[in-house]
Scaffold this active site. Sequence first.
Site, mmCIF file in Angstrom:
data_model
loop_
_atom_site.group_PDB
_atom_site.id
_atom_site.type_symbol
_atom_site.label_atom_id
_atom_site.label_comp_id
_atom_site.label_asym_id
_atom_site.label_seq_id
_atom_site.Cartn_x
_atom_site.Cartn_y
_atom_site.Cartn_z
ATOM 1 N N ASP A 86 34.823 -43.188 39.954
ATOM 2 C CA ASP A 86 34.126 -42.215 38.465
ATOM 3 C C ASP A 86 34.238 -40.742 38.572
ATOM 4 O O ASP A 86 35.402 -41.156 39.435
ATOM 5 C CB ASP A 86 32.572 -42.184 38.385
ATOM 6 N N HIS A 87 34.684 -39.636 38.056
ATOM 7 C CA HIS A 87 35.138 -38.255 37.162
ATOM 8 C C HIS A 87 33.989 -37.310 38.728
ATOM 9 O O HIS A 87 33.579 -37.247 37.617
ATOM 10 C CB HIS A 87 35.882 -37.986 36.571
ATOM 11 N N TYR A 111 30.977 -38.379 33.972
ATOM 12 C CA TYR A 111 30.579 -39.157 32.781
ATOM 13 C C TYR A 111 31.277 -40.265 32.665
ATOM 14 O O TYR A 111 31.688 -40.367 31.788
ATOM 15 C CB TYR A 111 29.699 -38.428 31.959
ATOM 16 N N HIS A 112 32.304 -40.361 33.430
ATOM 17 C CA HIS A 112 33.636 -41.311 32.948
ATOM 18 C C HIS A 112 33.295 -42.278 33.922
ATOM 19 O O HIS A 112 34.487 -42.671 35.104
ATOM 20 C CB HIS A 112 34.910 -41.080 33.437
ATOM 21 N N PRO A 113 32.650 -43.395 34.279
ATOM 22 C CA PRO A 113 33.147 -44.423 34.693
ATOM 23 C C PRO A 113 33.462 -46.159 34.356
ATOM 24 O O PRO A 113 33.509 -46.103 33.293
ATOM 25 C CB PRO A 113 30.409 -44.621 35.548
#
Length: 529
Positions: free
Chosen positions: A290-291, A466-468
């Site tokens: 994730d980021h 919020y980028h899993p």
Amino acid sequence: MFDYVIVGAGSAGCVLAARLSEDPSVKVALLEAGPADSSVLIHCPGGLALMAQTKIANWAYETVPQKGLNGRKGYQPRGKVLGGSSSINAMIYIRGQSQDYDDWAAQGNSGWAWSDVLPYFKRSENNERGADELHGQGGPLNVKDLTSPNRFGSMFVKAAQEAGFAFNADFNGASQEGVGSFQVTHKNGERWSAAKGYLTPNLNRPNLQVITQAQTTRVLFEGKRATGVEYRHEGQLKTISATREVILSGGAFGSPQMLMLSGIGPGAHLQSKGINVLHDLPGVGQHLHDHMDAVQVYHAPEQTDLFGISFTGMVNAFKGVQEWRNQRTGMLTTNFAEAGGFIKSSPDEARPDLQLHFVIGKLINHGRTPTWGHGFSCHVCVLRPKSRGSVQLASNDPAAAPLIDPAFMQDADDVQCMIKGFKVMRNIMNQPTLAGTGGKEIALSNWAQSDAQIEQFMRNNGDTIYHPVGTCRMGSGALDVVDDQLRVHGMQGLRVVDASIMPQLISGNTNAPTIMIAEKAVDLIRAAA
């Protein structure tokens, strides 16, 4: 009896349901654990600020304690509503870098190079700027420039140019590098989610059934062929049959959880939770990445056209509500993260490895910690992190949240890149254009000046942006979950179609790529029918 049963009405599920049901001879069922997307907070872009503080349309997960974040639990919001996370996200339209997809193909995933996926990005897109060799018009996903941008977005861009970064008018153009304003998934002053673009216009199709408030509990099988799903709806346990395929689109957390609840995953882990092993597939739930993000917040009390809590801010908000209700214009058409950039942590980098998001308010703890006054913020994240975590089951109860471990800041290279990015970001924020507004970095981060202090600040305060992805990774290796047709290894009639299949996180926000994945999956599914 349906041909296809799709689990999860998020960005991917909405695309699949709409496209597959274009064929009137095909019957499609779409199951969603959350409600319909009826809340005004979803459709008004500025409603994002209130949704972040609640569990409206949101699974609102937490991570397990993060070793890299000094034992803190991170916050993991995920959409629980028609449209999924596209109904609660910040609406930024980013595809990533062409090299991201070429890397996927180089890892053995035929058909996923940039030249292969670009047509699907274009097919999905209706860009109000117009069509060209890189952009589409006529697609269901409306993409546009902000209706009523705040002046501080352009001020950030000017400050970044003062710091030596080039202006980029289109982050989805020939090159991603530079600073500029984000395009957004809006239409006529409203959020344009995957549900709004794909699903809502087609709800009256007789061959499409959408069931909301339906919590899927497991996939059903005859041998190793998926034949349907079991789900809980209106207090009852029900089943629904699929004659062709079951398609999981629950996202990076939901899809591996559903596979494991259904007996597909790491055998020893499933047995430890009392689940009979149907297929020992060790990669399920692995490779989560994730980021991770760090934020600098600036207090600018005199700049009352920024979002903030004050008497003037409340008056502005009241006026903004009236303008949005009457005209669909004004301050509430914001996505808050109006501008940003893709930059290199060092001139030696071949391509951007950092992303910046500039926010027209003081964003602390995902907006869940209110703070008095007006100001602005900037985020930085490492685009291609090396840290890898996992998703596991807490129990065999389908209603129990999964154990989410993104392993933030556990790779030393990630840490060093974040430190560089933090310093670059501070340099931009201190350039004359923004410094001249009277904005001052708040004490929460201002104390952190040395590399060691910056690292400590990030471990104390950093969290997801919020980028899993990656938990049902696409590939042909022993720890991969789906093949390049998105079929689950070792099973029949079962696919995963969502961000969990990404072999590696793309360089940017993940909503547009997830929609692309689903558009491509439709062709793969039709070809196999």
